[in-house]
Design a protein around this motif. Structure first.
Motif, short mmCIF file in Angstrom:
data_model
loop_
_atom_site.label_atom_id
_atom_site.label_comp_id
_atom_site.label_asym_id
_atom_site.label_seq_id
_atom_site.Cartn_x
_atom_site.Cartn_y
_atom_site.Cartn_z
N THR A 61 29.42 70.66 33.06
CA THR A 61 28.43 70.91 32.01
C THR A 61 28.35 69.71 31.06
O THR A 61 27.26 69.22 30.75
N ALA A 62 29.51 69.24 30.62
CA ALA A 62 29.53 68.12 29.68
C ALA A 62 28.98 66.85 30.34
O ALA A 62 28.20 66.12 29.74
N MET A 63 29.38 66.63 31.59
CA MET A 63 28.94 65.43 32.29
C MET A 63 27.41 65.40 32.42
O MET A 63 26.77 64.39 32.13
N LEU B 18 29.86 72.63 26.65
CA LEU B 18 28.90 72.35 25.57
C LEU B 18 29.62 71.82 24.33
O LEU B 18 29.13 70.91 23.66
N LEU B 19 30.80 72.38 24.06
CA LEU B 19 31.58 71.89 22.92
C LEU B 19 31.95 70.42 23.11
O LEU B 19 31.84 69.61 22.19
N ILE B 24 31.15 64.69 21.91
CA ILE B 24 30.82 63.31 22.30
C ILE B 24 29.58 62.85 21.53
O ILE B 24 29.53 61.72 21.05
N PHE B 25 28.61 63.73 21.38
CA PHE B 25 27.38 63.35 20.68
C PHE B 25 27.66 63.02 19.21
O PHE B 25 27.14 62.05 18.67
N GLY B 140 37.54 62.55 30.33
CA GLY B 140 37.26 61.45 31.24
C GLY B 140 36.23 61.84 32.28
O GLY B 140 35.36 61.05 32.64
N MET B 141 36.29 63.09 32.74
CA MET B 141 35.33 63.56 33.73
C MET B 141 33.93 63.62 33.13
O MET B 141 32.96 63.28 33.79
N ALA B 142 33.85 64.03 31.87
CA ALA B 142 32.54 64.16 31.22
C ALA B 142 31.81 62.83 31.15
O ALA B 142 30.60 62.78 31.29
#
Lengths: 396, 171
Positions: A61-63, B18-19, B24-25, B140-142
């Motif tokens: 989801t984040a990616m 989403l969190l 990150i945003f 890291g995956m995100a």
């Protein structure tokens, strides 16, 4: 454009934000069941795959969110923290953590959660992690060689594999969905009954179809930057955008007048720029317009952004891109620097003038042809350092 | 009162994702946990033995990066939040109580030792991995970091590889 820290949210306020993000983080982890070691290690013995489900769903989801944000120009990806790659250290560290996971039953984040609701084993695990960090700190000289070996920098997975970001993200999503299906069977086999805590039908199909659509859009929708760049190659479009011009005379006048609102963005090559660097000017590239730093240079209140290039067309392209990106107060130098040379720096002036207006015009040009080269000469040795934001420092 | 059921893992996953995205945003960095432990260790050592802290490269580097205030670190504040958030969650779901959770047949002593040892290994490994499951693997995956994904594979691969030898602790 994100990230919001440090421009919109200050570094100090960021600490307050951290507490709220932490509260949400802790709440979600605890609600998901990450506060019990039995559930966590279930992953490694096949009886409970909650960790895999939560972890993969969250990561993907984040990616996809990060890719989408970058795709539509909401987030400047060059500023966010990309965990650096130190190959051997990452591998050895990961294996040690894996060992710690099966022995202790927690990882640091989950142990804090479990400790917060009173799990004594988790409190002890947290104490243990303090000892582990302390041991590393004390023995740092021993580990230093390994710790710093094979530094590959802030490299991403798709760069290493040489695929496109969208393709890799899509493959990872497919892998995750495959894992979700597979672990259902494994779980049922190990425990002897299907896991009824996960009412799979509704959510599962909804999730898969949403992810599939996301994956598809990543392929279909072009990146905003590419759209804008291809748009300005179309002459018809270029001429349809209304952008005000500034004449060589006006620019020269304002420079001689030391008008501080003038902010010149010079799109010539660095060599050309350094040879005849106008006062109050910055050398810029088209690519820089798309970054957060580039955007900031154009958004100073009351500034008049004068776009110049060797010829008018190149400056016009840059100006149209900037307009498309939502910047305003833009002027393009009419005729480009070519005209500026012939009109201001080396003007061919008529020997006789017939009207008074012509006369004052000639007088102005004579003055400008002396003052402007002087200003350029003075400006030659001044090195303007462009403000450059650094990548956020993150990690643990 | 009986404790409420856990959240559906896919919903929890989407919320967590989403969190992380919002994090990150806003901040430009991901979530984490082990970094707060590191800050605390540095703070403790440099307070108890300042001269030792100055002479050791690990501590002095960290102090310099944090303007001599090791606790002024984003993750320290975030983990304070985690404690509050998890406590609230435990409160609303009736899961607050002091227990030493262990498999039947595993003695308290064994569980205490394994928890301590596991924590120590994780703490040490997280230094080499430049982050733990949250800071390195998940975050890291995100951002599709190569190092983050390698660390993630090593953590879970390692855990599966060693799982057989410690099965008596859990099953």
């Amino acid at each position: 454009m994100g990230p919001l820290v440090p421009d919109i949210i200050s570094n100090e306020l960021n600490f307050v934000v951290a507490i709220f993000i932490g509260i949400a983080f802790g709440y979600i982890l605890e609600q998901a069941g990450f506060s019990t070691s039995k559930k966590l290690v279930g992953l490694f013995y096949g009886y409970d795959f909650t960790v895999l489900r939560v972890f993969f769903t969250a990561g993907i989801t984040a990616m996809i969110g990060v890719i989408a944000f970058a795709h539509f120009g909401i987030l400047d990806i060059s500023l966010i923290y990309i965990n650096p790659t130190f190959l051997y250290s990452a591998l050895v560290g990961g294996l040690i953590m894996g060992l710690g996971f099966v022995i202790g039953g927690f990882c640091p984040g989950t142990s804090v959660c479990a400790a917060a609701i009173g799990k004594i084993d988790a409190i002890i695990f947290v104490a243990g992690s303090f000892i582990g960090v302390w041991l590393f700190a004390e023995a740092y000289p021993v580990f230093e060689g390994l710790y710093l070996a094979e530094n590959w920098g802030n490299i991403t997975m798709f760069e290493v594999l040489g695929t496109s970001q969208a393709l890799f993200a899509f493959l990872l999503t497919v892998m995750a969905v495959g894992a979700f299906i597979a672990v259902r069977f494994v779980e049922a086999k190990v425990t002897g009954k299907p896991n009824e805590d996960v009412p799979v039908k509704k959510y599962f199909y909804a999730f898969v179809s949403i992810m599939f659509l996301f994956g598809l859009t990543a392929f279909m929708l072009p990146v905003k930057k590419e759209v804008v760049l291809s748009k300005v190659e179309d002459e018809k479009f270029l001429n349809s955008v209304e952008i005000k011009r500034i004449t060589s005379d006006e620019l020269a006048f304002r420079l001689m007048d030391k008008d501080v609102r003038i902010n010149i963005l010079d799109f010539r090559t660095p060599e050309q720029f350094n040879r005849t660097k106008l006062p109050q000017s910055f050398n810029m590239t088209i690519d820089e317009l798309f970054t957060k730093d580039g955007g900031k240079m154009l958004d100073v209140r009351n500034n008049i952004n004068v776009f110049i290039a060797e010829n008018e067309l190149d400056a016009m392209k840059a100006a149209v891109i900037a307009t498309e990106l939502g910047h305003s107060n833009i002027r393009v130098l009419e005729g480009g620097m070519n005209k500026f040379y012939t009109e201001i720096i080396n003007p061919s002036l008529p020997l006789t003038t017939s009207t008074r207006q012509e006369e004052s015009n000639v007088r102005f040009k004579k003055k400008a042809s002396i003052v402007i080269p002087e200003l350029i000469e003075k400006n030659k040795n001044i090195v303007v350092v462009k403000k450059e934001s650094k990548r956020v420092i993150g990690g643990c | 009162m009986e404790q409420t059921k856990y959240m559906n893992p896919y919903i929890a996953g989407v919320l967590l994702g989403l969190l992380l995205l919002v994090t990150i945003f806003i901040t430009g960095r991901g979530l984490g946990a082990s970094g707060a432990v590191k800050s605390s260790v540095v703070a403790a050592v440099t307070t108890i033995a300042p001269s030792h802290g100055e002479s050791s490269k690990f501590y002095s580097d960290y102090m310099r990066e944090h303007e001599n205030n090791p606790l002024k670190n984003w993750l320290v504040f975030e983990v304070i939040g985690v404690i509050i958030g998890a406590f609230i969650s435990g409160l609303v779901s009736n899961r607050l109580n002091f227990t030493l959770e262990r498999k039947e047949g595993v003695t308290s002593k064994t569980r205490i030792i394994t928890a301590l040892l596991g924590g120590a290994l994780f703490g040490l490994g997280a230094q080499l991995g430049r982050g733990c499951t949250s800071g390195s693997a998940l975050s890291g995956m995100a951002v599709l970091s190569f190092g983050g994904i390698i660390t993630m594979l090593a953590i879970f691969g390692g855990a599966y590889a060693f799982a057989y030898f410690f099965r008596k602790l859990w099953i």
